[in-house]
Design a protein around this motif. Structure first.
Motif, PDB file in Angstrom:
ATOM      1  N   MET A   1      55.432  -3.518 -11.315  1.00 48.06           N
ATOM      2  CA  MET A   1      54.776  -2.025 -11.486  1.00 48.06           C
ATOM      3  C   MET A   1      54.071  -1.799 -10.187  1.00 48.06           C
ATOM      4  O   MET A   1      53.197  -2.435  -9.433  1.00 48.06           O
ATOM      5  N   ALA A   2      54.501  -0.407  -9.777  1.00 48.56           N
ATOM      6  CA  ALA A   2      53.857  -0.190  -8.317  1.00 48.56           C
ATOM      7  C   ALA A   2      52.284  -0.042  -8.401  1.00 48.56           C
ATOM      8  O   ALA A   2      51.673   0.571  -9.506  1.00 48.56           O
ATOM      9  N   SER A   3      51.700  -0.590  -7.316  1.00 45.89           N
ATOM     10  CA  SER A   3      50.304  -0.501  -7.472  1.00 45.89           C
ATOM     11  C   SER A   3      49.524  -0.425  -6.171  1.00 45.89           C
ATOM     12  O   SER A   3      50.120  -0.655  -5.147  1.00 45.89           O
ATOM     13  N   LEU A   4      48.224   0.471  -6.383  1.00 45.33           N
ATOM     14  CA  LEU A   4      47.572   0.759  -5.416  1.00 45.33           C
ATOM     15  C   LEU A   4      46.341  -0.415  -5.331  1.00 45.33           C
ATOM     16  O   LEU A   4      45.433  -0.226  -4.466  1.00 45.33           O
ATOM     17  N   ASN A   5      46.556  -1.323  -5.912  1.00 44.51           N
ATOM     18  CA  ASN A   5      45.153  -2.498  -5.593  1.00 44.51           C
ATOM     19  C   ASN A   5      45.554  -2.895  -4.284  1.00 44.51           C
ATOM     20  O   ASN A   5      46.572  -3.085  -3.801  1.00 44.51           O
ATOM     21  N   PRO A   6      44.530  -3.396  -3.724  1.00 45.20           N
ATOM     22  CA  PRO A   6      44.451  -3.868  -2.335  1.00 45.20           C
ATOM     23  C   PRO A   6      45.225  -5.120  -2.286  1.00 45.20           C
ATOM     24  O   PRO A   6      45.226  -6.175  -3.242  1.00 45.20           O
ATOM     25  N   LEU A   7      45.781  -5.184  -1.161  1.00 48.58           N
ATOM     26  CA  LEU A   7      46.758  -6.549  -0.664  1.00 48.58           C
ATOM     27  C   LEU A   7      45.656  -7.525  -0.718  1.00 48.58           C
ATOM     28  O   LEU A   7      44.437  -7.661  -0.270  1.00 48.58           O
ATOM     29  N   GLU A 305      55.941   7.899  -8.616  1.00 54.12           N
ATOM     30  CA  GLU A 305      55.320   9.259  -8.660  1.00 54.12           C
ATOM     31  C   GLU A 305      53.937   9.212  -9.642  1.00 54.12           C
ATOM     32  O   GLU A 305      52.911   9.632  -9.331  1.00 54.12           O
ATOM     33  N   THR A 306      54.159   8.233 -10.899  1.00 54.53           N
ATOM     34  CA  THR A 306      53.022   8.217 -11.734  1.00 54.53           C
ATOM     35  C   THR A 306      51.987   7.288 -11.268  1.00 54.53           C
ATOM     36  O   THR A 306      50.778   7.561 -11.568  1.00 54.53           O
ATOM     37  N   ASP A 307      52.181   6.046 -10.526  1.00 53.06           N
ATOM     38  CA  ASP A 307      51.376   4.875 -10.147  1.00 53.06           C
ATOM     39  C   ASP A 307      50.972   5.097  -8.921  1.00 53.06           C
ATOM     40  O   ASP A 307      49.810   4.462  -8.622  1.00 53.06           O
ATOM     41  N   ILE A 308      51.565   5.895  -7.999  1.00 54.00           N
ATOM     42  CA  ILE A 308      51.076   5.864  -6.462  1.00 54.00           C
ATOM     43  C   ILE A 308      50.733   7.514  -6.064  1.00 54.00           C
ATOM     44  O   ILE A 308      49.438   7.727  -5.720  1.00 54.00           O
ATOM     45  N   ILE A 309      51.582   8.378  -6.255  1.00 57.74           N
ATOM     46  CA  ILE A 309      51.535   9.692  -5.804  1.00 57.74           C
ATOM     47  C   ILE A 309      50.157  10.521  -6.536  1.00 57.74           C
ATOM     48  O   ILE A 309      49.467  10.959  -5.987  1.00 57.74           O
ATOM     49  N   SER A 333      47.183  -1.229   0.504  1.00 57.32           N
ATOM     50  CA  SER A 333      47.723  -1.410  -0.893  1.00 57.32           C
ATOM     51  C   SER A 333      48.717  -2.504  -0.923  1.00 57.32           C
ATOM     52  O   SER A 333      49.561  -2.830  -0.065  1.00 57.32           O
ATOM     53  N   GLU A 334      48.888  -2.983  -2.261  1.00 50.96           N
ATOM     54  CA  GLU A 334      50.066  -4.063  -2.584  1.00 50.96           C
ATOM     55  C   GLU A 334      51.406  -3.195  -2.397  1.00 50.96           C
ATOM     56  O   GLU A 334      52.323  -3.808  -1.842  1.00 50.96           O
ATOM     57  N   HIS A 335      51.290  -2.111  -2.813  1.00 51.54           N
ATOM     58  CA  HIS A 335      52.660  -1.381  -2.737  1.00 51.54           C
ATOM     59  C   HIS A 335      53.006  -0.983  -1.286  1.00 51.54           C
ATOM     60  O   HIS A 335      54.158  -1.261  -0.923  1.00 51.54           O
ATOM     61  N   PHE A 336      52.277  -0.679  -0.502  1.00 51.08           N
ATOM     62  CA  PHE A 336      52.741  -0.412   1.015  1.00 51.08           C
ATOM     63  C   PHE A 336      53.288  -1.782   1.650  1.00 51.08           C
ATOM     64  O   PHE A 336      54.458  -1.464   2.398  1.00 51.08           O
ATOM     65  N   TYR A 337      52.877  -2.847   1.114  1.00 51.69           N
ATOM     66  CA  TYR A 337      53.423  -3.933   1.816  1.00 51.69           C
ATOM     67  C   TYR A 337      54.362  -4.617   0.937  1.00 51.69           C
ATOM     68  O   TYR A 337      54.788  -6.190   1.038  1.00 51.69           O
ATOM     69  N   ASP A 338      55.106  -3.972  -0.058  1.00 50.41           N
ATOM     70  CA  ASP A 338      56.094  -4.463  -0.905  1.00 50.41           C
ATOM     71  C   ASP A 338      55.742  -5.596  -1.626  1.00 50.41           C
ATOM     72  O   ASP A 338      56.339  -6.620  -1.899  1.00 50.41           O
ATOM     73  N   ASP A 340      54.069  -5.524  -4.924  1.00 53.86           N
ATOM     74  CA  ASP A 340      53.703  -5.212  -6.230  1.00 53.86           C
ATOM     75  C   ASP A 340      54.941  -5.365  -7.014  1.00 53.86           C
ATOM     76  O   ASP A 340      54.611  -4.713  -8.279  1.00 53.86           O
ATOM     77  N   ASP A 341      55.878  -6.213  -6.740  1.00 50.84           N
ATOM     78  CA  ASP A 341      56.934  -6.326  -7.649  1.00 50.84           C
ATOM     79  C   ASP A 341      57.451  -8.010  -7.195  1.00 50.84           C
ATOM     80  O   ASP A 341      56.873  -8.466  -6.600  1.00 50.84           O
ATOM     81  N   GLY A 342      58.527  -8.421  -7.934  1.00 50.62           N
ATOM     82  CA  GLY A 342      58.843  -9.709  -7.826  1.00 50.62           C
ATOM     83  C   GLY A 342      59.762  -9.949  -6.541  1.00 50.62           C
ATOM     84  O   GLY A 342      60.035 -10.908  -6.158  1.00 50.62           O
ATOM     85  N   ASP A 343      60.271  -8.886  -5.865  1.00 50.60           N
ATOM     86  CA  ASP A 343      61.173  -8.782  -4.933  1.00 50.60           C
ATOM     87  C   ASP A 343      60.738  -8.018  -3.818  1.00 50.60           C
ATOM     88  O   ASP A 343      60.500  -6.830  -3.514  1.00 50.60           O
ATOM     89  N   ALA A 344      60.200  -8.923  -2.624  1.00 50.28           N
ATOM     90  CA  ALA A 344      59.364  -8.371  -1.569  1.00 50.28           C
ATOM     91  C   ALA A 344      60.337  -7.914  -0.578  1.00 50.28           C
ATOM     92  O   ALA A 344      59.894  -7.656   0.704  1.00 50.28           O
ATOM     93  N   THR A 345      61.505  -7.742  -0.740  1.00 46.79           N
ATOM     94  CA  THR A 345      62.594  -7.343   0.410  1.00 46.79           C
ATOM     95  C   THR A 345      63.397  -6.069  -0.269  1.00 46.79           C
ATOM     96  O   THR A 345      64.196  -5.778   0.979  1.00 46.79           O
ATOM     97  N   ASP A 346      63.228  -5.517  -0.940  1.00 40.18           N
ATOM     98  CA  ASP A 346      63.861  -4.523  -1.658  1.00 40.18           C
ATOM     99  C   ASP A 346      63.262  -3.153  -1.554  1.00 40.18           C
ATOM    100  O   ASP A 346      64.141  -2.048  -1.604  1.00 40.18           O
TER     101      ASP A 346
END
Length: 546
Positions: A1-7, A305-309, A333-338, A340-346
């Motif tokens: 899930m795309a997340s704006l939570n702090p890294l 769009e829903t979880d970030i924008i 955010s977690e999202h900016f650094y990839d 917020d999901d199980g694949d940090a390279t995609d």
């Protein structure tokens, strides 16, 4: 899930590189070392600083017999000077030099504002001094309020000329600025619902906006000074301002702006109009989509769009369009650094193709490229290095005219689907990008010819910046860790190592060669090989990405 939570975890080298590339034009090993090991929120706070420009204003060293010098502070009319195209290029040189002197979000956000409130410096902004004022205005609000900028830029002399609003009168309306203000600068179109009509505004709204903007004029002598910014601005000719009520469409809830009969009243109308446009949630979403495309990635799905924008747009509105709360949230955010999901390279890191501006700036900062000082050697900095080589040769060959996009829509990389940033890298621009590093290493313009008075010293870079220069594997790995978004594997290390060690020779061949250079000072062999290595690594696909 795309997340704006702090890294959560502190920045490692990979994430520190990602942040600095996306948030600044300057990147050095020393700067990276400062950011590795600290929290993302702390890192972003370190980047938010309103630095004072090292160069207060540009200088024109031409004509050499009697230079125009600091023409932007002259009491003469701006358009009285010759060589306006050259001078506009020198203003871009001034801006770039300041951007390179400090590690700050300010200039990255200033350029973002340029992509949002576009003018073309060589296609209608007027004399170079007005363009200088325009860039100062963007710099002033880079860490500030984008809604306030939308009001101020309406009175910017360069913008008044560029989109013809200085010709917009009550009896002879000119809708150019009103149209672009809605279509490109603020709320954007939305879905088309009829001929000339869109979800977010209609033709009626453009017509009414033009009436609000009527009578705002360019002040040729720059004698009107904005009290908030201390930057020259235009003025209102109340006799040419439409004094009638302005009634907007259902897209703006049929809001009516009362026509005013005084100069102060005309500014109040402008304020009411901008407040009306910025009260629309779609305006906030439009800016957040632009910020996402600029800092994160060109394309996204409905989840983003829903979880970030959408939540970023709410933050923007809740803070009355102050930029920094949104920027801090996004870049921490977690999202900016990839993450917020199980694949940090995609997804995010390494997903954007660098603009020619980013490519130039990174090469110059990472490799400590020496180029003329604009204070002590202005002719070679402004004219030979920047204008003749960077501005007229490299940027054009690489597909980017700095501060002069093809249209008011801006640079295709920031708006033109489906290619977006892929527009920077094509068969037409490839040679220009590749020739940059060759030119800097050779100290001459390999695109069109001529001395550039700049030099990348590969030997000194390795000697001063690399911890293990005697081991070819570690040397290549260290440079790759500095240059590339991701680490490279052994196959790539071996490929790049071949520029140091001929095929079939053991690694100690390079070790001995380097040691011999340290002993006798003869850098002929190591320089030849390191030059070839640096060219190969910079022109590799990995360095084109950030």
């Amino acid at each position: 899930m795309a997340s704006l939570n702090p890294l959560g975890p502190n920045l490692d080298l990979r994430k520190a590189k990602h942040l600095l590339r996306r948030a600044s034009f300057s990147l050095t090993r020393e700067q990276l070392n400062t950011f590795v090991g600290i929290a993302a929120s702390e890192a972003v706070n370190l980047l938010i600083k309103d630095t004072t420009n090292v160069l207060v204003e540009p200088y024109d060293p031409l004509p050499t017999s009697n230079p125009d010098g600091f023409w932007t502070s002259s009491t003469e009319l701006p358009n009285s000077f010759l060589g306006q195209g050259r001078k506009r290029g020198f203003v871009s040189a001034w801006w770039w030099y300041n951007a390179m002197q400090s590690l700050t979000l300010k200039h990255k956000l200033s350029f973002f504002l340029h992509t949002s409130f576009t003018v073309g410096k060589d296609s209608g902004v007027g004399a170079a001094t007005y363009f200088f004022d325009h860039l100062n205005l963007l710099d002033f609000y880079a860490l500030g309020n984008i809604k306030t900028l939308a009001k101020k830029i309406t009175l910017d002399n360069g913008m008044l000329d560029y989109l013809d609003n200085t010709q917009n009168n009550k009896n002879n309306p000119n809708e150019n600025y009103a149209r672009e203000f809605l279509e490109l600068f603020t709320i954007l179109k939305g879905q088309q619902v009829g001929e000339g009509n869109y979800t977010n505004y209609t033709e009626i709204d453009i017509q009414q906006a033009a009436k609000v903007f009527s009578g705002f004029k360019k002040r040729n002598d720059r004698s009107d000074i904005d009290p908030d910014t201390n930057i020259p601005m235009g003025y209102i000719n109340i006799n040419q301002h439409d004094l009638n009520y302005k009634t907007f469409s259902n897209a703006f809830n049929n809001q009516v702006i009362t026509g005013k009969t005084t100069e102060t009243g005309a500014f109040e109308e402008l304020d009411d109009f901008v407040e009306m446009v910025f009260a629309q949630p779609e305006t906030a979403k439009a800016y957040c989509r632009k910020l996402y495309r600029y800092f994160v990635k060109s394309e996204w799905d409905q989840e983003v769009e829903t979880d970030i924008i959408t939540p970023l747009a709410q933050i923007l509105m809740d803070n009355n369009y102050e930029l920094l709360p949104v920027i801090k949230t996004l870049l921490s955010s977690e999202h900016f650094y990839d993450a917020d999901d199980g694949d940090a390279t995609d997804n995010i890191i390494g997903s954007i193709i660098k603009s020619p501006l980013q490519l130039l700036s990174e090469i110059c900062s990472i490799f400590s490229v020496t180029y003329p000082n604009p204070n002590s050697d202005p002719l070679r900095f402004y004219s030979n290095f920047f204008f003749n080589f960077i501005h007229n040769s490299y940027f054009k060959a690489a597909g980017m005219e700095l501060h002069n996009p093809d249209s008011v829509a801006g640079y295709p990389a920031y708006y033109q689907e489906p290619s977006f940033d892929r527009n920077w890298f094509s068969s037409n621009t490839l040679i220009g990008r590749y020739k940059l590093i060759e030119s800097l290493i050779e100290g001459k313009n390999t695109i069109t010819g001529g001395n550039i008075y700049a030099k990348l010293d590969a030997v000194q870079f390795v000697k001063n910046k690399i911890d293990n220069p005697t081991d070819p594997n570690l040397l290549v790995s260290e440079i790759a860790d500095l240059l590339y978004p991701e680490s490279i594997d052994s196959d790539r290390i071996n490929y790049f190592k071949s520029f140091l060690v001929d095929e079939g020779f053991p690694d100690y061949y390079w070790s001995g060669t380097w040691s011999q250079y340290l002993n006798d000072g003869d850098d002929t062999t190591v320089r030849t090989r390191l030059n070839a290595l640096i060219i190969a690594m910079v022109n590799a696909a990995e360095f084109q990405l950030m």
